[in-house]
Design an enzyme around this catalytic site. Structure first.
Site, PDB file in Angstrom:
ATOM      1  N   GLU A 134       0.787  -1.250   0.000  1.00 25.72           N
ATOM      2  CA  GLU A 134       0.000   0.000   0.000  1.00 25.72           C
ATOM      3  C   GLU A 134       0.814   1.293   0.000  1.00 25.72           C
ATOM      4  O   GLU A 134       0.539   2.224   0.736  1.00 25.72           O
ATOM      5  CB  GLU A 134      -0.964  -0.013   1.213  1.00 25.72           C
ATOM      6  CG  GLU A 134      -1.851  -1.257   1.232  1.00 25.72           C
ATOM      7  CD  GLU A 134      -2.774  -1.324   2.426  1.00 25.72           C
ATOM      8  OE1 GLU A 134      -2.716  -0.452   3.298  1.00 25.72           O
ATOM      9  OE2 GLU A 134      -3.578  -2.286   2.481  1.00 25.72           O
ATOM     10  N   GLU A 241      -5.887 -10.983  -1.134  1.00 22.85           N
ATOM     11  CA  GLU A 241      -6.708 -10.761   0.075  1.00 22.85           C
ATOM     12  C   GLU A 241      -8.199 -10.715  -0.289  1.00 22.85           C
ATOM     13  O   GLU A 241      -8.907  -9.781   0.014  1.00 22.85           O
ATOM     14  CB  GLU A 241      -6.294  -9.455   0.773  1.00 22.85           C
ATOM     15  CG  GLU A 241      -4.812  -9.367   1.090  1.00 22.85           C
ATOM     16  CD  GLU A 241      -4.431  -8.133   1.867  1.00 22.85           C
ATOM     17  OE1 GLU A 241      -5.325  -7.437   2.396  1.00 22.85           O
ATOM     18  OE2 GLU A 241      -3.232  -7.830   1.965  1.00 22.85           O
TER      19      GLU A 241
HETATM   20  O1  LIG Z   1      -9.138  -2.221   1.855  1.00 22.79           O
HETATM   21  C1  LIG Z   1      -8.485  -1.252   2.540  1.00 22.79           C
HETATM   22  C2  LIG Z   1      -8.974   0.051   2.627  1.00 22.79           C
HETATM   23  C3  LIG Z   1      -8.279   0.988   3.338  1.00 22.79           C
HETATM   24  C4  LIG Z   1      -7.121   0.650   3.999  1.00 22.79           C
HETATM   25  C5  LIG Z   1      -6.639  -0.652   3.925  1.00 22.79           C
HETATM   26  C6  LIG Z   1      -7.320  -1.601   3.189  1.00 22.79           C
HETATM   27  C7  LIG Z   1      -6.855  -3.022   3.088  1.00 22.79           C
HETATM   28  N1  LIG Z   1      -5.688  -3.332   3.867  1.00 22.79           N
HETATM   29  C8  LIG Z   1      -5.495  -4.777   4.031  1.00 22.79           C
HETATM   30  C9  LIG Z   1      -6.607  -5.288   4.843  1.00 22.79           C
HETATM   31  C10 LIG Z   1      -6.466  -5.911   5.989  1.00 22.79           C
HETATM   32  C11 LIG Z   1      -5.123  -6.106   6.586  1.00 22.79           C
HETATM   33  O2  LIG Z   1      -5.092  -7.234   7.443  1.00 22.79           O
HETATM   34  C12 LIG Z   1      -4.111  -6.295   5.469  1.00 22.79           C
HETATM   35  O3  LIG Z   1      -2.818  -6.462   6.016  1.00 22.79           O
HETATM   36  C13 LIG Z   1      -4.086  -5.069   4.568  1.00 22.79           C
HETATM   37  O4  LIG Z   1      -3.210  -5.346   3.477  1.00 22.79           O
END
Ligand SMILES: Oc1ccccc1CN[C@@H]1C=C[C@@H](O)[C@H](O)[C@H]1O
Length: 338
Positions: A134, A241
């Protein structure tokens, strides 16, 4: 392992089917479900920077080792998540002994020490790492996220992270991982970032499309366009994910569940979810020569990170197994092709 087939068997000619796990989920009925349905795992939290490296001179290997040992014992593929991320990082890493912000040189040295130590511990057990998670901004006119990593190092931390990971284990598959990765604007910025890493002569093997989708998005065309765009760089693509929220994606909301909002799983939500999962896996199967993995984020509707994000306390039903760990209608749609 039971006799009946699971997702991993239906998809054995396509790609590994993974799941995000916590050490607790490895036991009992959820452990049995993992072994029946999946042939890959990703630790949901225990290998993130903060949990595994809470202080400069202390690593917390206990829980990460439990996940790695389970993968080795049951011959499951294991993805590492995540070597460099602005969230769930120990905030010590950005500070000197006076609590002031460290220099770029100090931060890069700490990043190198972290990556080298963690990667080498799991060499031969983890085949792929989300090296950077990210780093792209969600703001339309901003390329990189304005995180402490960027504020202190500029874009160099990204290239250095891949360089350090490759030095630590040249056999590793190195991924850049992000969400909203099929939205055209963010897709094109991720493309630009991967090309920047390649142009720096640093190894990058894949793009992780997180796949936090919903029953309303993405469209089939957006998904196809994104997979094809990343593949055109000559890298692998993984869905890292996957979950299909029953609500519209609202990244900004943080309010608790309104009193009058009923968060039961509704038939019209389930119907849309069946159609969305059917489309997603039809597209995934079409790109079996580009996709090298599809990983679900959490095991079943018993627990999802979406139960508290973005709306605290709002129950979600994003996965293929229900709260009793039984296959949902969408599951049967996903295996129907065989
Ligand atoms: O879909 C999003 C929207 C805003 C911020 C982060 C995310 C996703 N961010 C993910 C989600 C859950 C965590 O456990 C993961 O490590 C991360 O990669």
């Amino acid at each position: 392992a039971s006799s009946e087939k699971g997702l991993k068997d239906y998809y054995s000619d396509y790609f590994p089917i993974g799941v995000a796990v916590s050490p607790r989920a490895l036991q009992g009925e959820s452990g049995e479900l993992i072994l029946k349905q999946f042939n890959s795992m990703t630790p949901e939290n225990v290998m993130k920077m903060g949990p595994i490296h809470p202080e400069e001179n202390r690593y917390n290997w206990e829980y990460a080792d439990q996940v790695a040992d389970f993968a080795v014992e049951h011959n499951l593929k294991l993805r590492g998540h995540a070597l460099c991320w602005h969230n769930q990082a120990g905030d010590w890493i950005f500070k000197d002994e006076n609590g002031d912000q460290v220099s770029k040189e100090v931060l890069l040295q700490r990043l190198k020490d972290h990556i080298t130590t963690v990667v080498q511990r799991y060499k031969g057990k983890i085949y792929a790492w989300d090296v950077v998670n990210e780093a792209i901004s969600d703001k339309e006119d901003e390329f990189l996220r304005d995180s402490p990593w960027y504020q202190i190092c500029g874009e160099d931390f990204i290239i250095k992270a891949f360089e350090y990971a490759h030095e630590a284990d040249p056999d590793l598959k190195l991924f850049y991982n992000d969400y909203s990765a099929v939205h055209p604007i963010k897709r094109d910025k991720i493309y630009k970032l991967v090309k920047m890493i390649q142009d720096a002569g640093v190894p990058i093997h894949g793009v992780g499309i997180q796949g936090h989708f919903s029953i309303y998005e993405p469209t089939e065309q957006e998904l196809r366009d994104a997979i094809e765009k990343y593949a055109s760089l000559g890298v692998e693509v993984q869905i890292t994910e996957l979950d299909v929220s029953v609500y519209h994606k609202e990244h900004s909301r943080r309010d608790p569940l309104p009193k009058d909002e009923d968060d039961a799983f509704k038939p019209e939500q389930e119907q849309k979810q069946i159609e969305q999962y059917d489309m997603l896996f039809r597209v995934f199967r079409d790109y079996k020569d580009t996709l090298t993995g599809v990983t679900f984020w959490n095991i079943s509707d018993r627990y999802s990170w979406l139960d508290n994000f973005p709306v605290r306390g709002r129950k979600n039903y994003p996965l293929l197994f229900n709260e009793e760990l039984q296959p949902k209608k969408a599951y049967y749609k996903v295996i129907e092709f065989k």
